[in-house]
Design a protein around this motif. Sequence first.
Motif, mmCIF file in Angstrom:
data_model
loop_
_atom_site.group_PDB
_atom_site.id
_atom_site.type_symbol
_atom_site.label_atom_id
_atom_site.label_comp_id
_atom_site.label_asym_id
_atom_site.label_seq_id
_atom_site.Cartn_x
_atom_site.Cartn_y
_atom_site.Cartn_z
ATOM 1 N N SER A 53 0.884 -1.086 0.033
ATOM 2 C CA SER A 53 0.080 0.009 -0.100
ATOM 3 C C SER A 53 0.837 1.524 0.043
ATOM 4 O O SER A 53 0.467 2.359 -0.833
ATOM 5 N N VAL A 82 2.454 1.711 -3.440
ATOM 6 C CA VAL A 82 1.118 2.229 -4.487
ATOM 7 C C VAL A 82 1.271 3.767 -4.079
ATOM 8 O O VAL A 82 1.153 4.401 -5.125
ATOM 9 N N PHE A 83 1.271 4.124 -2.893
ATOM 10 C CA PHE A 83 1.023 5.529 -2.481
ATOM 11 C C PHE A 83 2.164 6.438 -2.991
ATOM 12 O O PHE A 83 1.944 7.292 -3.647
ATOM 13 N N GLY A 93 -1.998 9.626 -4.256
ATOM 14 C CA GLY A 93 -1.708 8.434 -3.553
ATOM 15 C C GLY A 93 -3.025 7.887 -2.954
ATOM 16 O O GLY A 93 -3.045 6.492 -2.665
ATOM 17 N N VAL A 134 -4.238 4.035 -3.946
ATOM 18 C CA VAL A 134 -4.393 3.005 -2.591
ATOM 19 C C VAL A 134 -6.096 2.617 -2.672
ATOM 20 O O VAL A 134 -6.429 1.357 -2.471
ATOM 21 N N TYR A 135 -6.788 3.381 -2.615
ATOM 22 C CA TYR A 135 -8.296 3.158 -2.505
ATOM 23 C C TYR A 135 -8.480 2.171 -3.731
ATOM 24 O O TYR A 135 -9.286 1.387 -3.505
ATOM 25 N N GLY A 191 -7.116 -1.203 -3.315
ATOM 26 C CA GLY A 191 -7.812 -1.855 -2.140
ATOM 27 C C GLY A 191 -9.160 -2.547 -2.948
ATOM 28 O O GLY A 191 -9.498 -3.609 -2.573
#
Length: 411
Positions: free
Chosen positions: A17, A20-21, A31, A35-36, A39
Motif C-alpha cells: 500500500s 502504491v501511494f 496516492g 491506494v483506494y 484496495g
Amino acid sequence: RLNLDHGLLPIFVLTLSLMVFAAAGAGGGSGFLAVYLAGLIAGNSDIRAVTILKRFQDGMSWLAQIIMFLILGLFATPSQFPAILVPAVLLGLFLIFVARPVAVWLCLVPFRLPRPEVAFVSWVGLRGAVSILLAITPLLGGLENGRLIFNTAFIIVLVSLVIQGWTVGPLARRLGLIVPARLGPLDKVELELPGSAHHELLAYRVAPGSPVARGERIPRWARPSLVLRDGRSMRFQDMGRLAAGDHVYIFVPDRYPRLLDKLFASRAVVDPEDADFFGAFAVDPSRSAEELETAYAPGLTEAERKLTIGDLVTARLGGHAEYADRVLLGPIELIVRDVDDKGRITGLGLSFEPTAPVARVPVFLSAGEIRDRIAAFIRNRRKPAEARAVEAVAEMEPVPQPVVEKTTGEG
C-alpha cells in the motif's frame, strides 16, 4: 502467490500500500486514490488469508482514526474561533441545507432513485475527519490564510456533526428507510486453515429458535466435521439433532451461499409494523406481468407486460434488486421480500397502498420523473380548452352516492 508466513501477510500488504501511494505521488497523481482503487481490486480478487487481512485492516483503520483525530485536535486553535464563528456557522448551514442537497441531486438525477433515498443521501454527508484532513492542505502548503481556512473547516464540521449527525436516525425513520431485520442473532466465526484453498471453516453457535435447532437439515455441500457440547467434542454423525448452545464446525466452499446464516440464525423479533412493511399478499416472481396489468391496471408498457413480475421489478430498480426494495406501480406497490445469491428475486409482497411511513418529498426529482412530468404537461396543453374545463368541473363536483332505502320485511 508468495508462500509467506501468515504473520507476515498484513505487513506485506501494508508495504505494498505504501509503495502504491509513493509511486502515484511520484508520478504526480493522488496516492490516496491509488491506494483506494488498489484496495477495491484486491478486495474483489481471490486472495489468500482474507480473514487475517480483514482483522488487521480493521484494527489499523481504528488506530489511524484515533491518531488522525488526535493530530487534528492539536492543529486546532480555539482562541481564534470567536472571530470567525458567525461566518463559519452561516457557511456550514448553507452547505447543509443548500449546497450539498443541490450537488447530490445533480449527481443522482440520471438515476431512478426514490426521492426519500436521495434526500437521505443529501443529508448524510462528509461531515468528519475527511473534511478537516483536506483543510490541513493549506497549512502544509504554507498559504497565507491557511490557519483561517482550517479553523473555518473545523467549525463547519462541528456544526454538521451536531445538526446532521444526531438526526440521521430520526430522518431515516421519517423517510421510511428503516428496513426490518432479516435475521435474528447469529454467532459465527470464519477460520482459515493452511492448505484449505477454496474452502473455509465456519464455527457456528446454535441459537435458540434457529431452524437447525428445530430440526432443519444442513445442506449436503456443507461438511460438518465437529460438534462441541458441554465441553465435549463429538463427530457430527454421532450427535443426532443439534441443540441450542452447540458449537458446530463446518467446512464449506469459498463464496458459500448465505443459506447457512439463515439456518443458524434465530428468528428476528418482528414488530407488527414491520410485518406490514412487506405487504399483505405474497406474489410469485415467476408469474407474468400481464396478470398484474389485467388485475390492477398499473399502466405497464407492451414490453413490460411480456416480462415476469420479478424481471419487471428488477428492471424498474435499474437492473439490480435488494432486500426490501420497493416499486410503485399505479395503485399497487411491490416489495422485494428475498433475493438469492445471484441477485434474482425469490419473494415479493404486494400492497395496495404504501405500507412504509414514507414522507412526501417535494424535491429531488429524477430524470425519469422530470421527463414524465414534462410529457404530461405537454399532453395537457394540447387538450382543447373545453375538455380541460369539463375535467375541472368533474373534479369539483362530488361523486353521487347510491341511495339505499330502508324497507320492511313486508316489501
